[in-house]
Design a protein around this motif. Sequence first.
Motif, PDB file in Angstrom:
ATOM      1  N   THR A 167       0.849  -1.190   0.000  1.00 53.77           N
ATOM      2  CA  THR A 167       0.000   0.000   0.000  1.00 53.77           C
ATOM      3  C   THR A 167       0.885   1.239   0.000  1.00 53.77           C
ATOM      4  O   THR A 167       2.067   1.180   0.348  1.00 53.77           O
ATOM      5  CB  THR A 167      -0.919   0.033   1.241  1.00 53.77           C
ATOM      6  OG1 THR A 167      -0.099   0.049   2.414  1.00 53.77           O
ATOM      7  CG2 THR A 167      -1.843  -1.167   1.267  1.00 53.77           C
ATOM      8  N   GLU A 169       0.846   5.663   0.811  1.00 55.01           N
ATOM      9  CA  GLU A 169       0.152   6.786   1.435  1.00 55.01           C
ATOM     10  C   GLU A 169       1.030   8.013   1.269  1.00 55.01           C
ATOM     11  O   GLU A 169       2.252   7.945   1.452  1.00 55.01           O
ATOM     12  CB  GLU A 169      -0.064   6.478   2.921  1.00 55.01           C
ATOM     13  CG  GLU A 169      -0.624   7.623   3.714  1.00 55.01           C
ATOM     14  CD  GLU A 169      -0.663   7.295   5.206  1.00 55.01           C
ATOM     15  OE1 GLU A 169      -1.249   8.109   5.932  1.00 55.01           O
ATOM     16  OE2 GLU A 169      -0.102   6.275   5.639  1.00 55.01           O
ATOM     17  N   THR A 171       2.312  11.470   2.556  1.00 54.78           N
ATOM     18  CA  THR A 171       2.383  12.261   3.784  1.00 54.78           C
ATOM     19  C   THR A 171       3.088  13.582   3.475  1.00 54.78           C
ATOM     20  O   THR A 171       3.867  13.670   2.519  1.00 54.78           O
ATOM     21  CB  THR A 171       3.169  11.511   4.884  1.00 54.78           C
ATOM     22  OG1 THR A 171       4.513  11.333   4.455  1.00 54.78           O
ATOM     23  CG2 THR A 171       2.544  10.166   5.195  1.00 54.78           C
ATOM     24  N   ARG A 176       5.464  10.171  -0.601  1.00 53.07           N
ATOM     25  CA  ARG A 176       4.751   8.899  -0.732  1.00 53.07           C
ATOM     26  C   ARG A 176       5.509   7.808   0.007  1.00 53.07           C
ATOM     27  O   ARG A 176       6.680   7.564  -0.246  1.00 53.07           O
ATOM     28  CB  ARG A 176       4.580   8.520  -2.197  1.00 53.07           C
ATOM     29  CG  ARG A 176       3.732   7.276  -2.347  1.00 53.07           C
ATOM     30  CD  ARG A 176       3.052   7.145  -3.670  1.00 53.07           C
ATOM     31  NE  ARG A 176       2.180   8.245  -4.046  1.00 53.07           N
ATOM     32  CZ  ARG A 176       0.898   8.371  -3.671  1.00 53.07           C
ATOM     33  NH1 ARG A 176       0.360   7.470  -2.862  1.00 53.07           N
ATOM     34  NH2 ARG A 176       0.191   9.377  -4.086  1.00 53.07           N
TER      35      ARG A 176
END
Length: 182
Positions: A167, A169, A171, A176
Amino acid sequence: MTKLSDAQMIILSRAAQNECRIALPLPDSMRGGAASKVVSAMLAKGFLEEADADMRKGEPVWRETGDGHGVTLIATDAGLSAIGIEPVGATDAPPEEAAPDTLAEPDAAPKVRTQREGTKQAKLIAMLRASEGATIEEIMAATNWAGHTIRGAMSGALKKKLGLEVTSEKTEERGRVYRIED
């Protein structure tokens, strides 16, 4: 129906057109290691079988046995069935000999991939399993890989081959961040 590669389909189709089911010659585009790999897979699945080649009749030879004899490739009933052709009549082999080949394939266990320790891929997995995850830049520094290599390894080796869920995400602090959550 069994899923076959294009090369396997061509080989079996050519064999089905021959009276003796000889699967040679192989396509011109298939040479060396590629030919060996495809034929080995087909032999393992029972789609082809090796038989003594009658070199006096000019039968094509797959490989030489070293004693002046050769081996050719013959399509089996299972091979013809895999391309949707119902074998005409009985072959030289009695049905009880053909049955174990067709039953052996479903019982075969899938290959289990094991992770070697100390590899760059193992380092990548360890970084992604850490609670803070890792950015592409951090992985580049640790593995000395290019960014496109890392992204390819995550989508190909980790996701597709090893079945890991990667996965990402975004931030504000790090950009990434990629993770594998168990």
